[in-house]
Design an enzyme around this catalytic site. Structure first.
Site, PDB file in Angstrom:
ATOM      1  N   LYS A  44     -18.802  51.162  27.486  1.00 36.18           N
ATOM      2  CA  LYS A  44     -17.986  52.054  26.655  1.00 36.18           C
ATOM      3  C   LYS A  44     -16.696  52.378  27.389  1.00 36.18           C
ATOM      4  O   LYS A  44     -16.697  52.619  28.603  1.00 36.18           O
ATOM      5  CB  LYS A  44     -18.761  53.354  26.369  1.00 36.18           C
ATOM      6  CG  LYS A  44     -17.922  54.467  25.743  1.00 36.18           C
ATOM      7  CD  LYS A  44     -17.421  54.109  24.358  1.00 36.18           C
ATOM      8  CE  LYS A  44     -16.418  55.168  23.835  1.00 36.18           C
ATOM      9  NZ  LYS A  44     -15.816  54.738  22.542  1.00 36.18           N
ATOM     10  N   LEU A  72     -13.404  58.760  21.970  1.00 34.96           N
ATOM     11  CA  LEU A  72     -13.604  58.349  23.379  1.00 34.96           C
ATOM     12  C   LEU A  72     -14.684  59.154  24.123  1.00 34.96           C
ATOM     13  O   LEU A  72     -14.476  59.562  25.271  1.00 34.96           O
ATOM     14  CB  LEU A  72     -12.277  58.470  24.152  1.00 34.96           C
ATOM     15  CG  LEU A  72     -11.516  57.183  24.406  1.00 34.96           C
ATOM     16  CD1 LEU A  72     -10.160  57.508  25.039  1.00 34.96           C
ATOM     17  CD2 LEU A  72     -12.293  56.249  25.294  1.00 34.96           C
ATOM     18  N   ASN A 127      -8.179  49.003  27.466  1.00 32.92           N
ATOM     19  CA  ASN A 127      -8.142  49.302  26.041  1.00 32.92           C
ATOM     20  C   ASN A 127      -6.810  49.931  25.669  1.00 32.92           C
ATOM     21  O   ASN A 127      -6.549  51.083  26.010  1.00 32.92           O
ATOM     22  CB  ASN A 127      -9.307  50.251  25.698  1.00 32.92           C
ATOM     23  CG  ASN A 127      -9.403  50.528  24.206  1.00 32.92           C
ATOM     24  OD1 ASN A 127      -8.515  50.162  23.439  1.00 32.92           O
ATOM     25  ND2 ASN A 127     -10.479  51.182  23.810  1.00 32.92           N
ATOM     26  N   CYS A 130      -7.197  52.430  21.240  1.00 35.04           N
ATOM     27  CA  CYS A 130      -8.073  53.438  20.663  1.00 35.04           C
ATOM     28  C   CYS A 130      -7.279  54.214  19.610  1.00 35.04           C
ATOM     29  O   CYS A 130      -6.246  54.814  19.922  1.00 35.04           O
ATOM     30  CB  CYS A 130      -8.612  54.413  21.715  1.00 35.04           C
ATOM     31  SG  CYS A 130      -9.643  55.692  20.945  1.00 35.04           S
TER      32      CYS A 130
HETATM   33  O1  LIG Z   1     -13.069  56.642  18.970  1.00 37.52           O
HETATM   34  C1  LIG Z   1     -13.381  55.848  19.907  1.00 37.52           C
HETATM   35  O2  LIG Z   1     -13.992  56.175  20.948  1.00 37.52           O
HETATM   36  C2  LIG Z   1     -12.929  54.441  19.705  1.00 37.52           C
HETATM   37  N1  LIG Z   1     -13.128  53.915  18.455  1.00 37.52           N
HETATM   38  C3  LIG Z   1     -12.663  52.663  18.113  1.00 37.52           C
HETATM   39  O3  LIG Z   1     -12.850  52.179  16.979  1.00 37.52           O
HETATM   40  N2  LIG Z   1     -11.998  51.930  19.047  1.00 37.52           N
HETATM   41  C4  LIG Z   1     -11.770  52.391  20.303  1.00 37.52           C
HETATM   42  O4  LIG Z   1     -11.142  51.669  21.125  1.00 37.52           O
HETATM   43  C5  LIG Z   1     -12.264  53.701  20.655  1.00 37.52           C
HETATM   44 CL1  LIG Z   1     -11.999  54.289  22.264  1.00 37.52          CL
END
Ligand SMILES: O=C(O)c1[nH]c(=O)[nH]c(=O)c1Cl
Length: 312
Positions: A44, A72, A127, A130
């Protein structure tokens, strides 16, 4: 029939793995991935400190995919760095992916310095996409910002690193992002992340599906496959050959894996559907992909990677 693939000089006996964020937040989740037939795992996305994420309901499954605004939630970088270092001691010679998603350039640089100075020798997935941190833009949609981030990172980071990108919807944007990425010693590019800031409505209750950000969240699953394939193909046609492509988005069945590879993917990641099915999906997809390859006379995936035909 071999499903093996290689990226950055590392080989994987199966070209399929999970997508960051899905069933990979705890050690228990990651242990299950190690025990599965997945060719690798990605953790994650980590921030420097543990994060609770957005208030629930923050994810909903839909007939043709999912919407999420998790925000996140994660156990912090040290938790995942300890896990992957421990795993590389236990299983020397395997390569996995450590995802990082700082909410600022400073956080990303601090985390990458910590990883650079550690004994971790696997891949990092930075990443840049997000869509769900309130008030924070997706870096991947700001091309100058992407350039700045990569310039700063590669001043010191020497281990294999790739970036997770948001979907683009304009061929000129493929040109622009590829021009930037081609200037850096990237090991891979992972495309796509969820289609950000979509909206799902419940006509019965006349209300949105998830709590955060007035219901706006990232879409995954079957409905994003055409966009995912376009991004994989668009980047495959533009990136220098040293940069491998990880294809993510809309994979439910072996045929979807086949299509991603045909478009140019070296590795594929499964998110939404892996969330529903759990790790047995890697067995199902492997047998479905092998069936397709046998019917077509392919014995390994290199024989058809990137070989998508057009009419002219
Ligand atoms: O809300 C999130 O944690 C999230 N949700 C996503 O669909 N992609 C991401 O890169 C992340 Cl970091």
């Amino acid at each position: 029939t071999s499903l093996a693939t290689s990226i950055g000089g590392r080989t994987f006996d199966n070209c399929m793995m999970n997508a960051a964020g899905i069933r990979c937040q705890s050690k228990k989740d990651l242990d299950a991935l190690i025990a599965s037939n997945a060719g690798a795992y990605v953790t994650k996305s980590a921030t420097p400190e543990k994060r609770a994420g957005n208030p629930s309901p923050r994810m909903q499954t839909l007939p043709h995919g999912s919407i999420n605004s998790m925000g996140l939630p994660n156990n912090g970088l040290e938790y995942y760095l300890d896990y992957v270092i421990d795993d590389q001691h236990n299983r020397p010679g395997t390569t996995n992916f450590l995802s990082v998603a700082g909410t600022s350039l400073e956080d990303n640089l601090a985390m990458l310095h910590e990883i650079q100075d550690s004994e971790y020798d696997g891949f990092v997935e930075l990443n840049l996409s997000c869509p769900n941190v309130p008030g924070k833009p997706q870096v991947g949609y700001d091309f100058d910002r992407v350039n700045t981030v990569l310039d700063q990172v590669f001043k010191f980071y020497t281990k294999p690193l790739g970036v997770k990108l948001p979907p683009y919807f304009d061929l000129v944007h493929f040109d622009q992002i590829a021009e930037i990425l081609n200037q850096y010693p990237l090991t891979f590019v992972n495309s796509i992340n969820s289609i950000g800031n979509a909206l799902v409505v419940d006509p019965q209750t006349e209300r949105v599906a998830i709590r955060p950000k007035g219901g706006f969240g990232g879409i995954g699953g079957a409905s994003v496959k055409p966009t995912a394939l376009a991004n994989v193909r668009g980047l495959a046609l533009r990136l220098k050959p040293e940069i491998a492509i990880v294809g993510t988005g809309g994979i439910l069945n072996g045929v979807d894996v086949f299509e991603h590879i045909l478009c140019g993917a070296s590795m594929v990641q499964i998110g939404t559907q892996f969330g529903y099915e759990g790790t047995k999906i890697f067995d199902r997809l492997a047998s479905e992909l092998r069936e397709i390859m046998n019917q077509k006379g392919y014995t390994n995936i290199n024989q058809f990677r990137g070989k998508l035909k057009t009419f002219d």
